[in-house]
Scaffold this active site. Structure first.
Site, PDB file in Angstrom:
ATOM      1  N   CYS A 144      -6.619   0.790   2.838  1.00  0.00           N
ATOM      2  CA  CYS A 144      -7.622   1.867   2.842  1.00  0.00           C
ATOM      3  C   CYS A 144      -7.495   2.783   1.628  1.00  0.00           C
ATOM      4  O   CYS A 144      -8.432   3.506   1.292  1.00  0.00           O
ATOM      5  CB  CYS A 144      -7.496   2.697   4.107  1.00  0.00           C
ATOM      6  SG  CYS A 144      -7.984   1.801   5.585  1.00  0.00           S
TER       7      CYS A 144
ATOM      8  N   GLU B  76       0.863  -1.186   0.000  1.00  0.00           N
ATOM      9  CA  GLU B  76       0.000   0.000   0.000  1.00  0.00           C
ATOM     10  C   GLU B  76       0.893   1.226   0.000  1.00  0.00           C
ATOM     11  O   GLU B  76       1.963   1.228   0.630  1.00  0.00           O
ATOM     12  CB  GLU B  76      -0.907   0.015   1.238  1.00  0.00           C
ATOM     13  CG  GLU B  76      -1.746   1.287   1.319  1.00  0.00           C
ATOM     14  CD  GLU B  76      -2.864   1.236   2.343  1.00  0.00           C
ATOM     15  OE1 GLU B  76      -2.758   0.451   3.299  1.00  0.00           O
ATOM     16  OE2 GLU B  76      -3.825   2.003   2.186  1.00  0.00           O
TER      17      GLU B  76
ATOM     18  N   ASN C 248     -12.023  -3.398   0.429  1.00  0.00           N
ATOM     19  CA  ASN C 248     -10.912  -3.641   1.356  1.00  0.00           C
ATOM     20  C   ASN C 248     -11.450  -3.992   2.725  1.00  0.00           C
ATOM     21  O   ASN C 248     -11.767  -5.137   3.000  1.00  0.00           O
ATOM     22  CB  ASN C 248      -9.985  -2.423   1.409  1.00  0.00           C
ATOM     23  CG  ASN C 248      -8.919  -2.565   2.491  1.00  0.00           C
ATOM     24  OD1 ASN C 248      -8.295  -3.616   2.593  1.00  0.00           O
ATOM     25  ND2 ASN C 248      -8.725  -1.552   3.310  1.00  0.00           N
ATOM     26  N   GLU C 249     -11.628  -2.982   3.556  1.00  0.00           N
ATOM     27  CA  GLU C 249     -12.069  -3.244   4.932  1.00  0.00           C
ATOM     28  C   GLU C 249     -13.478  -2.713   5.111  1.00  0.00           C
ATOM     29  O   GLU C 249     -13.706  -1.833   5.920  1.00  0.00           O
ATOM     30  CB  GLU C 249     -11.143  -2.501   5.894  1.00  0.00           C
ATOM     31  CG  GLU C 249     -10.140  -3.364   6.557  1.00  0.00           C
ATOM     32  CD  GLU C 249      -9.231  -2.603   7.507  1.00  0.00           C
ATOM     33  OE1 GLU C 249      -9.467  -1.408   7.783  1.00  0.00           O
ATOM     34  OE2 GLU C 249      -8.280  -3.236   7.978  1.00  0.00           O
TER      35      GLU C 249
END
Ligand code: AHR
Length: 652
Positions: free
Chosen positions: A239, A45, A370-371
């Site tokens: 994120c 990331e 993603n989350e």
């Protein structure tokens, strides 16, 4: 009495293998499951200057003047004072991806623009540097650019001159050598002569990029990744996929094609943490989706892109795209698959070929979200999965279970995903070292038929999740090693795993701990990195039972262990973690083999203190040490040092 005690102590010293030894059994003829080649991978990331200022080797910060403050990273000076000017122009309609440029005027004299780099520029003596700039002269202008690389003191250590010709935008290049090494170099561009000129994309790359690719990646950082021999590369996050709001979500189409046409955006970690503000953190996308695929190929890793599912970060705005407006988001995923795998006659396959890679990248996995959590995620995931499978039934769709490894949202996601027979579920855990040691049995009870698990982001946090005081210390790494015995033992369920985050610049990080730290010239694997490396370099192909008193070894008196077979080398691989501060003697009987080779290899990582860490000055202070181990018959006696992680490889 004293004599007897002395005698006992002497006997104990003389017979360390038998007194208090633990008898372990490995059933080499009873494989439990295949260990997938994807088992140990990498999570990438752009956080902590991971891409811009990190692995992407560009040395000029804000090269296209698109930062919120257009001259951030630049200082200007002129002689004599008032001899010229720098204006920022905006050609929004003509060039919407890269609208700004610097309009320079000089009336005799000279005007300099100095770029500070990303916390300075790391420059090396005798290395070639490649400068480039897009420029156009105004009518009757004859300005030249004197390009000078300077050290921290401002002394010139390399230079060249570029004289743009003509009034049309054109790219100009020039190379020169640096005569010095300095972690805090700077680039000065001086406009001399009489007239006016427009400049954009002012760029400087070192000549020693990975595989010497122009405009490429920092070789030392890629080498650390290559040494891991990773099974997959997850990108671009994290994120960053979601964005603080949807306008700054990651959009892959804006990261491919000519570099000067890639639309730069703010990096979401720029101001995420008030205690680690990084206002000069942007994403130029010089490392974009094409480069991620290329990197995966270089590393021999399966590419694993994670795509936005129509939701922004739920810790931030939590914006969602209405269900009836998801089509462009879904189309982005379908087009990405075409970009990676499509024939060169397709729209996106052609772009891949035009960029230099006619052969497909052979993409097999795509992650959606993603989350994310809650009903909003599940209902969106269903629509994405259906559309992807309808067009590409062989693509494996990875789904998420939210940011935490337990709790109501996690349980809800798993319940729903199980019902819909999801293929692979991504789990994240940023927890204490104790949690990792306690969770070596986490997957023992997971349904063998149910969705597979992707342990997609994890790292032990020495203080608390995302605390700036977290350390990459031995306590964390050893606890992760203990936990990972449970991942490998459950290879039937767990098929992909990755530590997170990956990179951090020592002067520009937002999140700690991280696997690899670097400054402008140096880089180092943390103790956590070497634990990952020991696992991924010694993964094996099949997991076999390894037992103590007939039970899996999951922390009995601080001992954790797992065993595997390497079908290519015909070796038995033992992984043993001793989290106690006592040395342990283990007698490992390998059943189901006629005989083991008389010698094997032992690889040990050990530190005397839980706080021990590697540093840029001592980058391999705590790292694996190899030695020969003797074997008798089908028995291996392994002495485990206190607080150590040991891998043993013995040929059958
Ligand atoms: O790894 C850092 C962040 O942790 C990731 O971006 C996010 O997915 C998680 O919360």
């Amino acid at each position: 009495m004293k004599h007897i005690q002395t005698l006992l102590a002497a006997v104990a010293f003389a017979l360390p293998c038998t007194l208090g030894a633990q008898n372990l059994v490995v059933k080499a003829n009873a494989p439990i499951a295949d260990i997938q080649p994807t088992m140990y991978g990498i999570f990438f990331e752009d956080i902590n200057f991971g891409a811009d200022g990190g692995i992407y080797a560009e040395l000029v910060k804000n090269r296209s003047f698109e930062f919120y403050k257009p001259l951030m990273g630049w200082t200007t000076a002129m002689a004599p004072e008032g001899v010229g000017s720098v204006l920022i122009n905006n050609r929004e309609d003509a060039q919407s991806a890269n609208p700004r440029y610097a309009a320079i005027k000089v009336n005799g004299g000279q005007l300099s623009m100095v770029n500070e780099g990303f916390r300075g520029m790391g420059i090396k003596a005798n290395l070639d540097y490649h400068f480039s700039v897009w420029a156009r002269q105004k009518e009757q202008s004859n300005l030249s650019l004197v390009v000078e690389l300077k050290n921290a003191k401002g002394e010139v250590v390399g230079s060249t001159t570029v004289t743009p010709q003509g009034t049309e935008w054109k790219k100009y290049t020039a190379s020169f050598k640096s005569s010095q090494t300095d972690a805090k170099g700077q680039l000065s561009v001086t406009f001399k002569g009489q007239g006016a000129m427009d400049v954009d994309m002012v760029s400087l790359f070192p000549g020693d990029t990975w595989k010497n690719r122009p405009g490429g990646l920092r070789a030392d950082l890629v080498q650390l990744l290559a040494d891991l021999k990773p099974g997959f590369l997850r990108f671009p996050g994290g994120c960053i996929v979601e964005g603080h709001d949807l306008s700054v979500r990651y959009q892959w189409k804006k990261t491919v094609g000519p570099i000067e046409e890639r639309e730069m955006i703010v990096n979401r970690w720029n101001t995420e943490f008030a205690h680690r503000l990084t206002p000069d953190y942007y994403q130029t996308f010089g490392l974009g989706y094409y480069e991620y695929f290329l990197l995966s190929e270089d590393l021999g890793a399966e590419p694993l892109p994670i795509m936005n599912c129509g939701m922004a970060c739920q810790f931030n705005t939590g914006e969602v795209v209405p269900m009836d407006q998801l089509d462009p988001y879904i189309q982005d995923v379908l087009d990405l698959i075409e970009f990676a795998n499509g024939d060169v006659t397709t729209q996106w396959g052609k772009l891949r070929a035009d960029m230099g890679h006619p052969a497909p990248f052979n993409l097999k996995y795509v992650g959606v979200g993603n989350e994310q959590w809650g009903t909003q995620y599940i209902e969106r995931f269903v629509v994405f999965e259906k559309a992807i499978k309808a067009k590409y039934p062989n693509i494996i769709v990875v789904t998420g279970s939210g940011p935490f490894p337990d709790g109501a949202d996690f349980d809800y996601a798993w319940g729903e995903l199980k019902k819909m027979n999801a293929e692979i579920v991504d789990e994240h855990y940023y927890r204490s070292p104790q949690w990792f040691r306690d969770n070596a049995t986490r997957y023992d009870s997971y349904d063998r038929k149910g969705p597979k698990v992707f342990a997609g982001e994890y790292a032990a946090q020495s203080v608390a999740i995302a605390s700036p005081d977290n350390k990459n210390n031995w306590d964390c790494a050893l606890s992760e090693a203990a936990f990972m015995t449970g991942l490998e033992r459950n290879a039937e369920v767990v098929t992909l795993t990755s530590y997170a985050p990956l990179f951090a610049h020592v002067e520009a990080w937002q999140w700690t701990p991280d696997m690899i730290w670097f400054d402008n010239l140096r880089s180092m694997g943390t103790v956590n990195y070497y634990v990952q490396k020991m696992y991924s370099n010694n993964a094996g192909h099949q997991v076999v039972p390894m037992l103590l008193d007939g039970k899996a070894i999951t922390g009995q008196e601080g001992l954790y262990a797992t065993a595997a077979l390497d079908k290519e080398t015909n070796e038995v691989i033992l992984k043993l973690v001793n989290t106690s501060n006592q040395s342990k003697t283990t007698n490992v009987a390998v059943e189901g083999v006629k005989k083991l080779a008389s010698r094997g290899k032992q690889i040990v990582m050990q530190a005397d203190s839980k706080d021990a860490m590697n540093t840029l000055d001592e980058p391999t202070k705590i790292s694996p040490v190899e030695s020969v181990i003797k074997v008798s018959g089908n028995k291996v006696n392994v002495t485990l040092q206190p607080m150590s992680f040991t891998v043993v490889r013995v040929k059958k």
